[in-house]
Design a protein around this motif. Structure first.
Motif, PDB file in Angstrom:
ATOM      1  N   ILE A 156      77.455 -35.466 104.632  1.00  0.00           N
ATOM      2  CA  ILE A 156      76.776 -34.384 105.462  1.00  0.00           C
ATOM      3  C   ILE A 156      75.104 -34.959 104.908  1.00  0.00           C
ATOM      4  CG2 ILE A 156      75.917 -31.980 105.453  1.00  0.00           C
ATOM      5  CD1 ILE A 156      78.926 -31.185 105.124  1.00  0.00           C
ATOM      6  N   ILE A 157      74.971 -35.207 103.709  1.00  0.00           N
ATOM      7  CA  ILE A 157      73.650 -35.573 103.323  1.00  0.00           C
ATOM      8  C   ILE A 157      73.258 -36.941 103.429  1.00  0.00           C
ATOM      9  CG2 ILE A 157      71.706 -35.020 101.611  1.00  0.00           C
ATOM     10  CD1 ILE A 157      73.105 -32.404 100.867  1.00  0.00           C
ATOM     11  N   ASN A 158      72.257 -37.508 104.130  1.00  0.00           N
ATOM     12  CA  ASN A 158      71.948 -38.881 104.072  1.00  0.00           C
ATOM     13  C   ASN A 158      70.590 -39.196 103.109  1.00  0.00           C
ATOM     14  OD1 ASN A 158      74.116 -40.187 105.779  1.00  0.00           O
ATOM     15  ND2 ASN A 158      73.254 -38.413 107.183  1.00  0.00           N
ATOM     16  N   ASP A 159      70.295 -40.537 102.950  1.00  0.00           N
ATOM     17  CA  ASP A 159      69.027 -40.513 102.297  1.00  0.00           C
ATOM     18  C   ASP A 159      68.341 -41.646 103.234  1.00  0.00           C
ATOM     19  OD1 ASP A 159      71.090 -42.250 101.221  1.00  0.00           O
ATOM     20  OD2 ASP A 159      69.890 -42.795  99.625  1.00  0.00           O
ATOM     21  N   LEU A 160      67.043 -41.605 103.131  1.00  0.00           N
ATOM     22  CA  LEU A 160      65.989 -42.331 104.262  1.00  0.00           C
ATOM     23  C   LEU A 160      65.013 -42.967 103.139  1.00  0.00           C
ATOM     24  CD1 LEU A 160      65.058 -43.542 106.613  1.00  0.00           C
ATOM     25  CD2 LEU A 160      63.589 -41.379 107.051  1.00  0.00           C
ATOM     26  N   LYS A 192      74.027 -42.464 114.368  1.00  0.00           N
ATOM     27  CA  LYS A 192      75.192 -42.953 113.866  1.00  0.00           C
ATOM     28  C   LYS A 192      76.041 -41.653 113.268  1.00  0.00           C
ATOM     29  CE  LYS A 192      77.393 -45.704 110.143  1.00  0.00           C
ATOM     30  NZ  LYS A 192      77.084 -46.653 109.266  1.00  0.00           N
ATOM     31  N   GLN A 193      75.260 -40.881 112.763  1.00  0.00           N
ATOM     32  CA  GLN A 193      75.908 -39.698 112.163  1.00  0.00           C
ATOM     33  C   GLN A 193      76.593 -38.770 113.217  1.00  0.00           C
ATOM     34  OE1 GLN A 193      75.650 -39.407 108.711  1.00  0.00           O
ATOM     35  NE2 GLN A 193      77.051 -37.714 108.452  1.00  0.00           N
ATOM     36  N   HIS A 194      75.970 -38.622 114.322  1.00  0.00           N
ATOM     37  CA  HIS A 194      76.446 -37.556 115.381  1.00  0.00           C
ATOM     38  C   HIS A 194      76.796 -38.349 116.490  1.00  0.00           C
ATOM     39  CE1 HIS A 194      74.422 -34.414 112.698  1.00  0.00           C
ATOM     40  NE2 HIS A 194      73.585 -35.417 112.694  1.00  0.00           N
ATOM     41  N   ALA A 195      77.142 -39.489 116.591  1.00  0.00           N
ATOM     42  CA  ALA A 195      77.597 -40.226 117.720  1.00  0.00           C
ATOM     43  C   ALA A 195      76.981 -40.151 118.943  1.00  0.00           C
ATOM     44  CB  ALA A 195      79.044 -40.020 117.803  1.00  0.00           C
TER      45      ALA A 195
END
Length: 283
Positions: free
Chosen positions: A243-247, A279-282
């Motif tokens: 749910i949590i990504n890093d940038l 990518k996360q939400h298609a």
């Protein structure tokens, strides 16, 4: 729990919420004189301390001038202004959020075809820690966000709203305060405040921006370097979840203070962020 549709039914009757400002180009594809087509809105959030405010878009170099192109189909609101009036995206400032939604709109067929629309909600408070956001600022952000969504749902060209993701650009103050070791748990709490306080954000993801190891004059001391490294470790740990990504985004300084991102860095980071969101939400 309110669904977007039931929430809309409750909110449309509230006096003063309907706004003709949304009709700028939302009627694209409708026959002249016909009722406007209602489309779903994908809403993204851009929150944090001063770097969440972005930089002057006029400073963008030739490689990123495409981000100066106005996008009348993209809705934008800054909660730092009292009006909370949705407008079209005319970038006078460039930040991660502006660049990301701009890139998504111009590269993803679901948006450029008009099947869906996209929006950005922005709120920033300089020199603030996660502790201050927990006690004050996130509560204000949630209040403003609910009001902004109400305005969207009162618009006949909007069929529904879903809050997909939040880019979080904050952490310098926690490093300065020596509180980086608690960053992960504090951020999860802030993330959950939005998910719990906004019906359309129940499944919202989040993307947290790392600090460049040389982000500021404060990293000149061994203590600050350790705190910055600890902060980035906390963000990397957060980013291992679904749910949590890093940038990561390089951040050459501007304004001579060694603290803030440059316009081009916001643009580069925004493109990277758009790819994460897609990518996360298609999308």
């Amino acid at each position: 729990m309110h669904s977007p549709i039931s929430r809309r039914s409750a909110l449309v009757s509230t006096a003063g919420l309907a706004s003709a400002a949304f009709l700028t180009s939302a009627t694209q594809g409708s026959a002249r004189g016909a009722a406007p087509t209602a489309r779903p809105v994908d809403l993204f959030l851009n929150l944090g301390q001063s770097n969440a405010g972005g930089d002057n878009a006029a400073k963008l170099t030739a490689a990123y001038k495409q981000f100066l192109t106005p996008l009348p189909q993209v809705r934008f609101v800054s909660a730092n202004s009292a009006a909370l009036t949705w407008s079209t995206l005319k970038p006078t400032k460039i930040g991660f959020g502006e660049a990301a939604v701009h890139h998504l709109y111009t590269t993803r067929p679901a948006y450029s075809s008009g099947a869906r629309t996209i929006a950005l909600f922005k709120y920033s408070v300089g020199s603030t820690s996660t502790a201050q956001w927990k006690s004050t600022h996130m509560k204000a952000a949630v209040k403003h966000l609910n009001a902004a969504i109400a305005k969207l749902l009162a618009d006949p060209t909007v069929s529904s709203v879903r809050v997909l993701d939040m880019v979080w650009i904050q952490g310098e103050q926690d490093v300065i305060d020596g509180d980086a070791y608690r960053y992960g748990s504090r951020f999860r709490g802030l993330h959950n405040m939005v998910r719990a306080g906004v019906p359309e954000a129940k499944k919202m993801h989040a993307t947290v921006v790392h600090l460049n190891p040389t982000w500021s004059r404060y990293t000149s001391s061994p203590e600050r370097k350790r705190e910055t490294a600890l902060f980035n470790k906390e963000v990397t740990t957060l980013g291992k979840g679904s749910i949590i990504n890093d940038l990561w985004s390089p951040n050459p300084a501007h304004r001579g203070d060694g603290t803030h991102y440059s316009a081009d860095s916001f643009a580069r980071g925004g493109v990277a962020l758009a790819k994460i969101w897609a990518k996360q939400h298609a999308l």
